[in-house]
Design an enzyme around this catalytic site. Structure first.
Site, PDB file in Angstrom:
ATOM      1  N   GLY A  18      46.127  91.156 -11.094  1.00  0.00           N
ATOM      2  CA  GLY A  18      44.801  90.877 -11.415  1.00  0.00           C
ATOM      3  C   GLY A  18      44.159  90.084 -10.419  1.00  0.00           C
ATOM      4  O   GLY A  18      44.135  90.103  -9.346  1.00  0.00           O
ATOM      5  N   GLY A  19      43.035  89.885 -10.947  1.00  0.00           N
ATOM      6  CA  GLY A  19      42.230  88.959 -10.014  1.00  0.00           C
ATOM      7  C   GLY A  19      42.377  87.682  -9.714  1.00  0.00           C
ATOM      8  O   GLY A  19      43.394  87.118 -10.532  1.00  0.00           O
ATOM      9  N   ALA A  20      41.629  86.823  -9.097  1.00  0.00           N
ATOM     10  CA  ALA A  20      41.665  85.488  -8.809  1.00  0.00           C
ATOM     11  C   ALA A  20      41.673  84.573  -9.930  1.00  0.00           C
ATOM     12  O   ALA A  20      41.174  84.669 -10.935  1.00  0.00           O
ATOM     13  CB  ALA A  20      40.688  85.109  -7.786  1.00  0.00           C
ATOM     14  N   ARG A  21      42.904  83.740 -10.113  1.00  0.00           N
ATOM     15  CA  ARG A  21      42.787  82.864 -11.134  1.00  0.00           C
ATOM     16  C   ARG A  21      42.945  83.509 -12.464  1.00  0.00           C
ATOM     17  O   ARG A  21      42.584  83.114 -13.612  1.00  0.00           O
ATOM     18  CB  ARG A  21      41.839  81.820 -11.042  1.00  0.00           C
ATOM     19  N   SER A  22      43.633  84.548 -12.411  1.00  0.00           N
ATOM     20  CA  SER A  22      43.792  85.404 -13.872  1.00  0.00           C
ATOM     21  C   SER A  22      45.206  84.814 -14.510  1.00  0.00           C
ATOM     22  O   SER A  22      45.333  85.349 -15.797  1.00  0.00           O
ATOM     23  CB  SER A  22      43.708  87.041 -13.517  1.00  0.00           C
ATOM     24  N   ALA A  43      57.546  82.504  -1.133  1.00  0.00           N
ATOM     25  CA  ALA A  43      56.214  82.275  -0.886  1.00  0.00           C
ATOM     26  C   ALA A  43      55.647  82.736   0.455  1.00  0.00           C
ATOM     27  O   ALA A  43      56.278  82.569   1.310  1.00  0.00           O
ATOM     28  CB  ALA A  43      56.074  80.795  -0.989  1.00  0.00           C
ATOM     29  N   HIS A  59      51.176  74.685  -6.999  1.00  0.00           N
ATOM     30  CA  HIS A  59      52.064  75.882  -7.211  1.00  0.00           C
ATOM     31  C   HIS A  59      53.465  75.534  -7.284  1.00  0.00           C
ATOM     32  O   HIS A  59      54.164  75.932  -8.295  1.00  0.00           O
ATOM     33  CB  HIS A  59      51.806  77.070  -6.471  1.00  0.00           C
ATOM     34  N   ARG A  60      53.764  74.584  -6.337  1.00  0.00           N
ATOM     35  CA  ARG A  60      55.316  74.282  -6.539  1.00  0.00           C
ATOM     36  C   ARG A  60      55.539  73.246  -7.538  1.00  0.00           C
ATOM     37  O   ARG A  60      56.563  73.456  -8.524  1.00  0.00           O
ATOM     38  CB  ARG A  60      55.508  73.389  -5.216  1.00  0.00           C
ATOM     39  N   ASP A  93      55.377  85.873  -4.418  1.00  0.00           N
ATOM     40  CA  ASP A  93      53.880  85.412  -4.487  1.00  0.00           C
ATOM     41  C   ASP A  93      53.218  85.379  -3.284  1.00  0.00           C
ATOM     42  O   ASP A  93      53.727  84.151  -2.487  1.00  0.00           O
ATOM     43  CB  ASP A  93      53.818  84.208  -5.444  1.00  0.00           C
TER      44      ASP A  93
END
Length: 179
Positions: A18-22, A43, A59-60, A93
């Site tokens: 998907g796109g950024a921040r989706s 990571a 994220h962590r 990711d």
């Protein structure tokens, strides 16, 4: 979001794009969690500045202490080969950042590395959840490097989707099952 996570299937290979921040990473975490308690997270980010370090830390915190984080910007196939048996599921990711890292080394055949990853994913003794960005929906980039990156990302996403048992497209935090 938990209500949108399907029941576990043994040895799944899942691609979340998907796109950024989706909501890709958040959904990938939820998908991995249904496979068990032994969870790994590969990571690919290299926090080179303060803003990126803050993103990595956020994220962590988001994924929590139940995930063992393995930081590997380039050789994720090796990490999966060596560590897969230790985990019920591993989240990688993200694929597009990994591709960028490979391209910037300048000494790697990126598509050969993609083929190696696809083979390792298909043979892995654990479930894998790959997070990737869709970068081909916008305008054609104006420079050669950006066009090559867009093309490589598109081909890599297709190759990973081929071996995936499920593929999701994230839109506004909502997972749409594509495969």
């Amino acid at each position: 979001l938990a209500a949108q996570v399907p029941a576990e299937e043994p040895l799944a290979v899942i691609l979340v794009g998907g796109g950024a921040r989706s909501g890709k990473s958040r959904y990938a975490i939820a998908l991995a969690e249904v496979h068990g308690d032994r969870l790994g997270f590969v990571a690919t980010a290299q926090p080179a500045d303060e803003e990126m370090r803050e993103r990595v830390e956020a994220h962590r915190r988001q994924r929590g202490p139940q995930f063992i984080t393995i930081e590997e910007p380039v050789d994720i196939a090796r990490v999966i080969e060596e560590r897969a048996a230790q985990f019920d599921a591993i989240v990688v990711d993200c694929v597009t950042l990994w591709l960028s890292n490979l391209m910037l080394t300048g000494d790697r055949d990126v598509m050969a590395e993609v083929d190696r990853l696809v083979k390792v994913a298909g043979d892995a003794p654990t479930s894998l959840v790959f997070v990737t960005n869709e970068v081909g929906c916008g305008i054609v980039p104006e420079n050669d490097l950006a066009r090559r990156f867009r093309d490589i990302a598109g081909f890599a996403n297709q190759r990973i989707a081929e071996v995936s048992t499920r593929v999701y497209w994230m839109v506004f935090g909502c997972p749409l099952r594509v495969k």
